[in-house]
Scaffold this active site. Structure first.
Site, PDB file in Angstrom:
ATOM      1  N   ASP A   7       0.827  -1.212   0.000  1.00 38.00           N
ATOM      2  CA  ASP A   7       0.000   0.000   0.000  1.00 38.00           C
ATOM      3  C   ASP A   7       0.853   1.250   0.000  1.00 38.00           C
ATOM      4  O   ASP A   7       0.562   2.223  -0.668  1.00 38.00           O
ATOM      5  CB  ASP A   7      -0.848   0.039   1.279  1.00 38.00           C
ATOM      6  CG  ASP A   7      -2.119  -0.725   1.085  1.00 38.00           C
ATOM      7  OD1 ASP A   7      -2.172  -1.485   0.100  1.00 38.00           O
ATOM      8  OD2 ASP A   7      -3.029  -0.557   1.906  1.00 38.00           O
ATOM      9  N   GLU A   8       1.924   1.187   0.814  1.00 40.49           N
ATOM     10  CA  GLU A   8       2.772   2.370   0.934  1.00 40.49           C
ATOM     11  C   GLU A   8       3.431   2.683  -0.399  1.00 40.49           C
ATOM     12  O   GLU A   8       3.520   3.834  -0.819  1.00 40.49           O
ATOM     13  CB  GLU A   8       3.836   2.144   2.000  1.00 40.49           C
ATOM     14  CG  GLU A   8       3.229   2.073   3.382  1.00 40.49           C
ATOM     15  CD  GLU A   8       4.274   1.977   4.476  1.00 40.49           C
ATOM     16  OE1 GLU A   8       5.464   1.954   4.150  1.00 40.49           O
ATOM     17  OE2 GLU A   8       3.873   1.924   5.642  1.00 40.49           O
ATOM     18  N   GLU A   9       3.844   1.639  -1.108  1.00 38.49           N
ATOM     19  CA  GLU A   9       4.472   1.861  -2.403  1.00 38.49           C
ATOM     20  C   GLU A   9       3.455   2.417  -3.397  1.00 38.49           C
ATOM     21  O   GLU A   9       3.760   3.283  -4.208  1.00 38.49           O
ATOM     22  CB  GLU A   9       5.083   0.560  -2.930  1.00 38.49           C
ATOM     23  CG  GLU A   9       6.387   0.208  -2.240  1.00 38.49           C
ATOM     24  CD  GLU A   9       6.809  -1.236  -2.463  1.00 38.49           C
ATOM     25  OE1 GLU A   9       7.932  -1.453  -2.885  1.00 38.49           O
ATOM     26  OE2 GLU A   9       5.980  -2.136  -2.224  1.00 38.49           O
ATOM     27  N   TYR A  10       2.218   1.916  -3.296  1.00 40.74           N
ATOM     28  CA  TYR A  10       1.164   2.398  -4.181  1.00 40.74           C
ATOM     29  C   TYR A  10       0.890   3.880  -3.912  1.00 40.74           C
ATOM     30  O   TYR A  10       0.848   4.698  -4.828  1.00 40.74           O
ATOM     31  CB  TYR A  10      -0.107   1.569  -3.973  1.00 40.74           C
ATOM     32  CG  TYR A  10      -1.243   1.977  -4.886  1.00 40.74           C
ATOM     33  CD1 TYR A  10      -1.356   1.428  -6.161  1.00 40.74           C
ATOM     34  CD2 TYR A  10      -2.193   2.914  -4.482  1.00 40.74           C
ATOM     35  CE1 TYR A  10      -2.379   1.807  -7.008  1.00 40.74           C
ATOM     36  CE2 TYR A  10      -3.219   3.299  -5.322  1.00 40.74           C
ATOM     37  CZ  TYR A  10      -3.318   2.737  -6.588  1.00 40.74           C
ATOM     38  OH  TYR A  10      -4.327   3.119  -7.426  1.00 40.74           O
ATOM     39  N   ASP A  11       0.745   4.212  -2.625  1.00 39.60           N
ATOM     40  CA  ASP A  11       0.504   5.611  -2.257  1.00 39.60           C
ATOM     41  C   ASP A  11       1.629   6.507  -2.748  1.00 39.60           C
ATOM     42  O   ASP A  11       1.420   7.629  -3.184  1.00 39.60           O
ATOM     43  CB  ASP A  11       0.386   5.761  -0.730  1.00 39.60           C
ATOM     44  CG  ASP A  11      -0.906   5.154  -0.221  1.00 39.60           C
ATOM     45  OD1 ASP A  11      -1.801   4.935  -1.054  1.00 39.60           O
ATOM     46  OD2 ASP A  11      -1.001   4.889   0.981  1.00 39.60           O
TER      47      ASP A  11
ATOM     48  N   GLU B  60     -13.151   8.122  13.200  1.00 39.31           N
ATOM     49  CA  GLU B  60     -13.542   6.712  13.289  1.00 39.31           C
ATOM     50  C   GLU B  60     -12.393   5.831  12.824  1.00 39.31           C
ATOM     51  O   GLU B  60     -11.393   6.327  12.305  1.00 39.31           O
ATOM     52  CB  GLU B  60     -14.802   6.457  12.448  1.00 39.31           C
ATOM     53  CG  GLU B  60     -14.679   6.906  11.006  1.00 39.31           C
ATOM     54  CD  GLU B  60     -16.038   7.055  10.311  1.00 39.31           C
ATOM     55  OE1 GLU B  60     -16.730   6.038  10.206  1.00 39.31           O
ATOM     56  OE2 GLU B  60     -16.372   8.169   9.881  1.00 39.31           O
TER      57      GLU B  60
ATOM     58  N   LYS C 292     -10.162   3.305  10.620  1.00 43.46           N
ATOM     59  CA  LYS C 292     -10.000   3.060   9.192  1.00 43.46           C
ATOM     60  C   LYS C 292      -9.816   1.557   9.007  1.00 43.46           C
ATOM     61  O   LYS C 292      -8.763   1.004   9.321  1.00 43.46           O
ATOM     62  CB  LYS C 292      -8.785   3.811   8.651  1.00 43.46           C
ATOM     63  CG  LYS C 292      -8.655   3.679   7.155  1.00 43.46           C
ATOM     64  CD  LYS C 292      -7.505   4.490   6.619  1.00 43.46           C
ATOM     65  CE  LYS C 292      -7.469   4.404   5.106  1.00 43.46           C
ATOM     66  NZ  LYS C 292      -7.479   3.027   4.588  1.00 43.46           N
TER      67      LYS C 292
ATOM     68  N   LYS D 212     -13.148  13.291   9.586  1.00 42.30           N
ATOM     69  CA  LYS D 212     -13.988  14.011   8.632  1.00 42.30           C
ATOM     70  C   LYS D 212     -14.577  15.242   9.294  1.00 42.30           C
ATOM     71  O   LYS D 212     -14.840  15.233  10.491  1.00 42.30           O
ATOM     72  CB  LYS D 212     -15.174  13.132   8.196  1.00 42.30           C
ATOM     73  CG  LYS D 212     -14.802  11.868   7.489  1.00 42.30           C
ATOM     74  CD  LYS D 212     -16.020  10.966   7.335  1.00 42.30           C
ATOM     75  CE  LYS D 212     -15.620   9.702   6.587  1.00 42.30           C
ATOM     76  NZ  LYS D 212     -16.653   8.665   6.678  1.00 42.30           N
TER      77      LYS D 212
ATOM     78  N   CYS E  10      41.502   7.522   8.460  1.00 42.01           N
ATOM     79  CA  CYS E  10      42.526   8.037   7.561  1.00 42.01           C
ATOM     80  C   CYS E  10      43.248   9.138   8.318  1.00 42.01           C
ATOM     81  O   CYS E  10      42.628  10.093   8.770  1.00 42.01           O
ATOM     82  CB  CYS E  10      41.889   8.593   6.288  1.00 42.01           C
ATOM     83  SG  CYS E  10      43.014   9.624   5.340  1.00 42.01           S
TER      84      CYS E  10
END
Ligand SMILES: [Zn+2]
Length: 674
Positions: A32-36, A111, A113, A288, A424
């Site tokens: 889902d996160e990749e889709y978003d 509410e 999700k 909402k 170094c």
């Protein structure tokens, strides 16, 4: 077609492909996160290319219409919600709404999700006549037969006041317990295993064989209704939900109606804490605007309603892959291995790199190149490899080999006894150290030459125009103009800004020298105490120790730096030839509020979950703590992280109070006294 247009087209096709996998084949291959993330990327490009974007969008919709699966049109577009993984994202939304409506008392309805599949139910005269999935938001897939066999969807609404035509929207979910039973059964019978409850719910809802849908024990939870042909009008979202509940529908078990931002955030934190104990998977809360009139006034964007937002929970861990390791040279020459990871989304942020700190860390992790790894973010910010998934290791796993020579200047690297430090030692002869030192010298908390960016400094260092900060004071417009991307105007601006930063304070200058372990706070304390550079150059350990809050580590590092005549000569030359002048600020009295750590001798051991060691030290100094390396009778506290050394034994022998990381967190955030 230009580059941006090509990119939009490509991304849009990609999105469409993933939509198809998700909605039609029920086989998503990205999270889902990749889709978003993909959606957000498209939206960011869209703003500048709106006309072109609408063209391709309409061509895709036509394509969808041909597709049989989309033949059923929603009564009104079934939009998804805008979302954020970040509390700040919500605060922005909240304040924005209040600002736009110029009203302080707007009520928000919160509410759960539900992490399920969206479903639209259409009731005519109280009878369920159609059930559609979301589809593309305009057209859905007809799953009426399947909806009939979902236990808690009423087929007939037994209420005379029910509107003539009523659409109800909600989410079809599978309980965690039923999901586990289903997968266990599938494993035993060599059948397809679902990756999460949402996929299982989707597969069950959209199954051609409704006896399977029935067996799978799905539940419907509703969150919205649209009254299409009736005079009955509700004023608020909460009233609507009430009606739905009275009609026998399940709604969110946890709700909040409030106009208070803190109450809403507390609701979010509370749900985040209890979510694992709920029988359903939820992935956040939805907030909402409660008033339907205001909802109408605020309206809709292209993709989302503007009056609602989903505040999602962060997933703490993600799986990634170690592609390679590169080695960074720090300002003081210390070599830090950095993991290059397969780009992976974690709480909405794309992670590509993570520090591996040192050789010990790599050994402890038992890390090989091409390993699958679990990543997380320390304090929700700094990416870190938490562990290796040993079972995933394949034949292509390669040992991580540390370089013998400096990747910047090729000089032989120095190792300390237990390989925690690889360094170094070429100092200013090492190009990378040179660059980082000059960058530090002109950085914001040091002398700060505005506009003299690290990019410009890099160019000047690589092209051998500058070797030391002093060289920067000798730069002129002609030299800068030789770098390709400079005009006379911008070059003049930078030269002016370099000249201006010569008037500085003693504390900024000390900080700019970049002495190991001497941070901002120390520089200020030292400058305040001695008052002049001359006194500092000739100070003794005895005097240094008189300064509050300067511990062993800092004072020995400080004195060590000034024990080299070379360093003193460089400073004198820099001041004289660079024409650096100290502004005499009135002696600032740094007041530290008294607290439990004030003037206490503190030793630290082990690794910390929430801080880098340096960060913790700075925080303790800020509170007036005196940091030492070794336990002695004078030590007041030992702060212990994970894997502590034998200091803890010494401390307990001397009856020294031992403080755990959780406790120190509370002190730092002022909630606790021990
Ligand atoms: Zn080097």
């Amino acid at each position: 077609m230009n580059f941006i247009k090509k990119k939009i087209l490509y991304l849009y096709k990609l999105l469409h492909y993933h939509d198809y996998l998700y909605h039609v084949l029920n086989m998503p291959i990205i999270s889902d996160e990749e889709y978003d993330f993909l959606v957000k990327k498209i939206n960011s490009l869209k703003k500048k290319n709106i006309i072109f974007f609408n063209e391709i969008k309409s061509s895709f919709i036509k394509l969808n219409k041909i597709c049989d699966i989309y033949k059923n049109k929603h009564v009104k577009p079934m939009l998804s919600l805008d979302n954020t993984f970040d509390v700040n994202g919500y605060i922005k939304f909240h304040n924005n709404i209040k600002y736009c409506l110029k009203n302080k008392n707007i009520k928000f309805f919160c509410e759960l999700k539900f992490d399920g599949v969206a479903l639209s139910l259409l009731y005519r005269k109280g009878i369920l006549v159609r059930a559609l999935t979301r589809g593309d938001g305009i057209y859905g897939e007809d799953v009426t037969k399947n909806a009939y066999v979902i236990n808690n969807i009423p087929i007939v609404l037994n209420d005379s006041t029910v509107p003539e035509l009523l659409e109800i929207r909600g989410e079809v979910c599978m309980l965690k317990k039923d999901f586990n039973d289903l997968n266990n059964f599938s494993i035993k019978n060599n059948k397809k295993v679902f990756s999460n409850t949402r996929n299982a719910a989707a597969g069950s809802l959209r199954n051609q064989d409704i006896s399977i849908t029935k067996k799978r024990k799905l539940f419907f939870f509703c969150y919205e209704c649209n009254i299409i042909s009736d005079i009955k009008i509700f004023k608020n979202h909460s009233e609507q939900l009430n009606m739905l509940s009275n009609l026998g529908f399940c709604i969110s078990q946890y709700i909040l109606l409030s106009s208070n931002l803190n109450k809403i955030l507390n609701f979010y934190y509370l749900i985040n804490q209890i979510k694992d104990f709920l029988s359903l998977n939820i992935d956040g809360i939805v907030i909402k605007v409660n008033s339907l009139i205001l909802q109408k006034k605020i309206g809709y964007g292209n993709k989302f309603p503007k009056w609602a937002i989903a505040l999602k929970f962060n997933s703490k861990y993600a799986k990634s892959k170690l592609l390679s390791v590169t080695y960074q040279v720090g300002r003081t020459g210390i070599i830090t291995p950095v993991a290059n990871l397969f780009p992976t989304l974690l709480s909405g942020v794309m992670i590509k790199k993570a520090s591996l700190y040192n050789k010990n860390e790599i050994n402890k992790l038992n890390l090989f190149i091409n390993d699958s790894v679990i990543i997380h973010r320390i304090g929700n910010v700094i990416p870190k490899i938490k562990s290796v998934i040993i079972n995933d290791r394949m034949n292509d796993a390669k040992k991580i080999l540390f370089p013998k020579y400096c990747p910047s200047c090729n000089s032989l690297l120095y190792n300390n006894k237990n390989y925690t430090i690889i360094q170094c030692l070429a100092g200013n002869n090492c190009l990378e150290q040179r660059r980082k030192y000059i960058e530090h010298f002109f950085s914001k908390n040091a002398l700060y030459a505005e506009g003299f960016s690290s990019k410009i400094i890099s160019k000047l260092v690589f092209n051998k125009y500058i070797y030391t900060p002093l060289d920067c004071f000798k730069l002129n417009v002609q030299i800068l103009s030789k770098l390709k991307y400079f005009g006379i105007k911008s070059a003049t601006k930078i030269i002016n800004s370099i000249n201006n930063c010569k008037n500085t304070t003693l504390s900024k200058f000390i900080y700019a020298l970049g002495i190991p372990e001497i941070g901002l706070e120390h520089s200020e304390l030292i400058a305040n105490y001695f008052g002049s550079l001359n006194k500092i150059l000739h100070c003794s350990i005895y005097e240094l120790k008189k300064i509050k809050c300067i511990g062993d580590i800092c004072s020995s590092s400080f004195l060590n730096f000034f024990s080299y005549q070379r360093n003193i000569n460089n400073i004198n030359k820099l001041i004289k030839e660079g024409k650096i002048k100290f502004i005499n600020l009135k002696k600032k009295n740094i007041k530290i509020k008294k607290n439990i750590l004030f003037k206490k001798n503190i030793v630290i051991t082990g690794k910390f979950k929430n801080f880098l060691r340096k960060e913790l030290i700075n925080k303790l100094i800020h509170l007036g703590g005196i940091i030492s390396n070794n336990i002695s009778k004078k030590t007041n506290f030992l702060i212990v992280g994970s894997n502590p050394g034998n200091k803890i034994i010494k401390a307990s022998n001397l009856n020294i109070k031992i403080i755990l990381e959780e406790e120190i967190n509370k002190v730092l955030f002022k909630k606790h006294k021990f």
